[in-house]
Design an enzyme around this catalytic site. Structure first.
Site, mmCIF file in Angstrom:
data_model
loop_
_atom_site.group_PDB
_atom_site.id
_atom_site.type_symbol
_atom_site.label_atom_id
_atom_site.label_comp_id
_atom_site.label_asym_id
_atom_site.label_seq_id
_atom_site.Cartn_x
_atom_site.Cartn_y
_atom_site.Cartn_z
ATOM 1 N N LYS A 192 0.851 -1.197 0.000
ATOM 2 C CA LYS A 192 0.000 0.000 0.000
ATOM 3 C C LYS A 192 0.880 1.239 0.000
ATOM 4 O O LYS A 192 1.572 1.525 0.981
ATOM 5 C CB LYS A 192 -0.914 0.045 1.224
ATOM 6 N N GLY A 237 7.326 4.727 8.220
ATOM 7 C CA GLY A 237 6.464 5.882 8.433
ATOM 8 C C GLY A 237 6.669 6.457 9.823
ATOM 9 O O GLY A 237 7.743 6.328 10.418
ATOM 10 N N SER A 238 5.624 7.072 10.347
ATOM 11 C CA SER A 238 5.739 7.774 11.627
ATOM 12 C C SER A 238 5.796 6.793 12.792
ATOM 13 O O SER A 238 5.267 5.681 12.724
ATOM 14 C CB SER A 238 4.551 8.719 11.817
ATOM 15 N N THR A 239 6.433 7.239 13.872
ATOM 16 C CA THR A 239 6.537 6.419 15.081
ATOM 17 C C THR A 239 5.162 6.137 15.666
ATOM 18 O O THR A 239 4.884 5.034 16.159
ATOM 19 C CB THR A 239 7.438 7.115 16.112
ATOM 20 N N GLU A 240 4.267 7.119 15.590
ATOM 21 C CA GLU A 240 2.924 6.952 16.147
ATOM 22 C C GLU A 240 2.183 5.801 15.453
ATOM 23 O O GLU A 240 1.597 4.933 16.106
ATOM 24 C CB GLU A 240 2.153 8.267 15.972
ATOM 25 N N GLY A 265 3.606 3.446 13.704
ATOM 26 C CA GLY A 265 4.379 2.239 13.971
ATOM 27 C C GLY A 265 3.976 1.583 15.280
ATOM 28 O O GLY A 265 3.875 0.349 15.361
ATOM 29 N N GLU A 300 10.466 0.833 10.297
ATOM 30 C CA GLU A 300 11.457 1.908 10.122
ATOM 31 C C GLU A 300 10.702 3.206 10.321
ATOM 32 O O GLU A 300 9.872 3.590 9.508
ATOM 33 C CB GLU A 300 12.089 1.822 8.722
ATOM 34 N N CYS A 329 13.523 10.557 7.045
ATOM 35 C CA CYS A 329 13.519 10.025 8.425
ATOM 36 C C CYS A 329 14.876 10.227 9.091
ATOM 37 O O CYS A 329 14.957 10.495 10.289
ATOM 38 C CB CYS A 329 13.187 8.536 8.427
ATOM 39 N N GLU A 359 10.183 15.366 15.791
ATOM 40 C CA GLU A 359 10.497 15.292 14.364
ATOM 41 C C GLU A 359 9.598 16.259 13.603
ATOM 42 O O GLU A 359 8.373 16.127 13.609
ATOM 43 C CB GLU A 359 10.297 13.868 13.846
#
Length: 476
Positions: free
Chosen positions: A182, A234-237, A239, A256, A290, A387
């Protein structure tokens, strides 16, 4: 004498953008059952195409197609035969490089110079590299009989749409897995052109499937029972949410995520080289990276002199049309991302940091933000901790190597770092102590398909690239 660059626009005519795109399932483009959405050129706010949104039934169709292909064709296929398809894809990417580069810049907003000279060549290199591994898996160091996991569900971000696709798909296919990918909702077009390349390479139906949509489509893919392996960038949130969704299941997971990299400049650093490295570290791809060097740590004795040189260099950056070959900094990817950059920059000012932006005229239409630095930043500032994911650099100072390491590691992230000094012993000493997955020495943002990439702490886990990138797709 003041020399000015004349515009040197790349032609859009090399790309044939359809008015609408379906989903790519089982080797064919099919209509999506969900509501369609538009992909927008961030430099002009022009709608490029209508994109199908995959619903639960569409995702199920894609996963089933991938499972059939894995069980009947791709999984049993000898590695040397899989390699032929990967080599073929790599060669077609090279043949269609100009088309891919123009489409990437139109859809993403990044300068054509970067799409043409960095992204697309690296995409081809990844497929070439992993094609070479396809018949050598028993010698990769993961046991004498490594086996593919099955169906990989992969979700990629908007900052490097085609390159992230290559990082995910190439090792998965080389290891014998099939894929449902996706792409990000704001940058789906090069993934859909890659689907055409799969058709052109006569890849067996179902080996690669591409489902477009927003976060809901990604959640459906990650949560599908037919997925054996989830890979997310993508974003830590997001993830964290994926890690929670996968916890307790048999699914393998690699993440990642975000970063807040420190670029550390010592008093003996090669100044001109370091200035270029800092500029490349934070303003490459508009800071949508990133591993961007978004925190500059300067040794106190040279901080003032270095900042003067940095501002002189930033004043020469050309911001504007991504398709102009002279452009250094393109458009911010979306209105939503631009709002976040503006918000955090305002927070930096409100908390007392001094703001300086490169003098440049921003276009009237589109999403734009001038390259910006903040001085007088402390570790307590939000702009030094969060970030921003844009062309914004926070400048801190240090006196000793120990202080530099302490400040560099004082972050929940651990994706990358840079060290600038002429002393090889100091580079090795710091690299050993910096909690970052990648440490660059006297350079920054250098990538190679043979070299693993990944992070520690809230920057995720698992490695992509190199021999290590195969491990996440193998049972051993």
């Amino acid at each position: 004498m003041d020399f000015q660059y004349a515009p040197a626009p790349e032609s859009r005519s090399v790309v044939d953008i359809r008015s609408s795109y379906g989903l790519f399932i089982n080797g064919e483009f099919v209509d999506g059952r969900g509501e369609s959405f538009k992909s927008v050129n961030p430099a002009t706010e022009e709608a490029l195409a209508d994109i199908a949104a995959a619903d639960a039934a569409d995702v199920d169709d894609a996963v089933r197609a991938a499972r059939r292909a894995f069980d009947t064709v791709w999984g049993p296929m000898p590695g040397r035969e899989r390699a032929k398809y990967l080599f073929r894809i790599a060669r077609i990417i090279q043949e269609r490089a100009r088309e891919l580069a123009v489409l990437e810049s139109l859809d993403n907003g990044k300068p054509i110079r970067e799409s043409r000279d960095v992204d697309v060549p690296l995409v081809a290199a990844h497929f070439f590299y992993y094609a070479g591994w396809a018949d050598k898996l028993p010698y990769a160091g993961f046991g004498p009989d490594p086996r593919p996991l099955g169906v990989a569900g992969q979700v990629i971000p908007w900052n490097f749409p085609l390159l992230m696709l290559a990082w995910k798909i190439a090792p998965a296919l080389a290891a014998g897995n099939t894929v449902v990918l996706k792409p990000a909702e704001t940058t789906p077009l090069t993934a859909l052109l890659f689907a055409e390349i799969c058709q052109q390479a006569q890849l067996p139906p179902g080996v690669v499937n591409i489902v477009t949509g927003a976060g809901d489509t990604g959640r459906l893919l990650v949560g599908h029972d037919g997925i054996d392996k989830v890979a997310f960038t993508g974003s830590t949130e997001v993830g964290r949410a994926i890690a929670r969704a996968v916890a307790g299941t048999r699914k393998r997971l690699t993440l990642e995520l975000g970063g807040k990299a420190a670029n550390i400049v010592f008093d003996d650093a090669p100044f001109d080289q370091a200035v270029e490295g800092v500029v490349n570290g934070i303003f490459f791809n508009q800071g949508h990276v990133c591993c961007a060097g978004s925190r500059l740590l300067l040794q106190e004795s040279v901080a003032e002199e270095f900042l003067e040189a940095l501002k002189r260099r930033m004043a020469q950056l050309r911001v504007g049309d991504p398709l102009d070959k002279n452009t250094d900094v393109g458009a911010i990817n979306s209105a939503e991302q631009l709002a976040r950059i503006r918000q955090l920059s305002q927070v930096g000012e409100d908390e007392g940091a001094a703001r300086w932006s490169a003098p440049c005229e921003l276009p009237a239409r589109g999403f734009w933000f001038a390259p910006t630095i903040f001085t007088g930043v402390t570790q307590a500032h939000r702009i030094a901790r969060e970030e921003i994911f844009g062309p914004v650099l926070s400048v801190l100072t240090f006196r000793t190597p120990d202080e530099a390491v302490e400040k560099a590691n004082n972050t929940p992230y651990g994706l990358s770092a840079g060290v600038w000094t002429e002393k090889g012993s100091r580079i090795l000493h710091l690299a050993d102590r910096l909690r970052a997955g990648v440490v660059w020495a006297n350079t920054f943002n250098k990538f190679d398909p043979t070299s693993p990439f990944g992070g520690y702490k809230e920057s995720g886990y698992g490695r992509e690239g190199g021999r290590h990138g195969l491990e996440a797709y193998l049972e051993h």
